[in-house]
Design a protein around this motif. Sequence first.
Motif, PDB file in Angstrom:
ATOM      1  N   ASN A   1       0.747  -1.092   0.123  1.00 54.76           N
ATOM      2  CA  ASN A   1      -0.002  -0.105  -0.062  1.00 54.76           C
ATOM      3  C   ASN A   1       0.867   1.357  -0.002  1.00 54.76           C
ATOM      4  OD1 ASN A   1      -2.441  -1.194   0.023  1.00 54.76           O
ATOM      5  ND2 ASN A   1      -2.369  -1.641   2.297  1.00 54.76           N
TER       6      ASN A   1
ATOM      7  N   GLU B   1      -2.363   2.311  -8.462  1.00 54.99           N
ATOM      8  CA  GLU B   1      -1.761   1.617  -7.377  1.00 54.99           C
ATOM      9  C   GLU B   1      -2.761   1.572  -6.244  1.00 54.99           C
ATOM     10  OE1 GLU B   1       1.442   1.173  -7.360  1.00 54.99           O
ATOM     11  OE2 GLU B   1       2.258   2.482  -9.111  1.00 54.99           O
ATOM     12  N   ASN B   2      -2.380   0.797  -5.105  1.00 55.60           N
ATOM     13  CA  ASN B   2      -3.088   0.479  -4.208  1.00 55.60           C
ATOM     14  C   ASN B   2      -2.836   1.665  -2.944  1.00 55.60           C
ATOM     15  OD1 ASN B   2      -4.089  -2.121  -5.132  1.00 55.60           O
ATOM     16  ND2 ASN B   2      -2.309  -3.040  -3.984  1.00 55.60           N
TER      17      ASN B   2
END
Length: 283
Positions: free
Chosen positions: A17, A60-61
């Motif tokens: 993350n 993206e996360n």
Amino acid sequence: MNFSNHLLNRKSKVMKNIIIGIDISSKTLDICIKEESLNYYSIENNVQAIKRFFKRYSNENVIVAMENTGRYNWNLFEALEKFNFKVYVISALHIKKSIGLVRGKNDKIDALRICNFIEKNYKESREWKPSSCSIKKIKILLTERALRIKIKKQLVVQQHDYKLMKDIGLDKELKSLNIKLIKNIEGQIKIIENDIENIIRSDETLNHQQKLIKSVPGVGQVLSWTLLSKTEGFTIITDPRKMACYSGVVPFDFQSGTSLKRRPGVSMLADKNLKTILHLAAM
């Protein structure tokens, strides 16, 4: 073996993350981004600038966190609706209570503190979801209504001071202007209240919920509007016990060993506006 390790490392990088903490002010956003290292940015608080900045992270996360600062959040909310990020809006008091003893404060440090907080607590925090258009309108109109009621109270109190101006001959003129201004504000309040009712009637779900709320003895228009606004149509607070805690009407124990034992009392950590309206409805 080396190839499999390479795949595992690549997968972990892909799944990792990106944590973003944002400190919000009226004109700028101070942003702290935690990836492999910490990076700091400052951008303008407008929708186009926010979209431009976050576009690079669209695949993206990403976990985004910010404090609840009222209207200053609106541009962020509008921009973040376009991205598939996990967004969290946190109470400033919650962050303050969680960081312990600290010294000093600036926008850059605040963004870092928000970033660190959400990295540790995002699994237990409630994810932000965009409000419906009707709820957004009701919230804005209730804020405008509260502002005008506050101004009206100040004007009513001011009328008592005009008696002191009788000797210089300004009392009657100022009182007349004051009364006209109060009537004007009362007219604006009535318009706002009619707008709120029209919004609720035009929304089938909110209209049904309001009828259920008002079926309780003592509950009128203002309390029903407030409950719908605070709970966003009973979507963000669905548990009666949580609702009671949020409203500040639940007694809690105050006891520690044998030295401290007081009778249970309500907590100061509550929505004071909702608590006041509930109290007035119960009278």
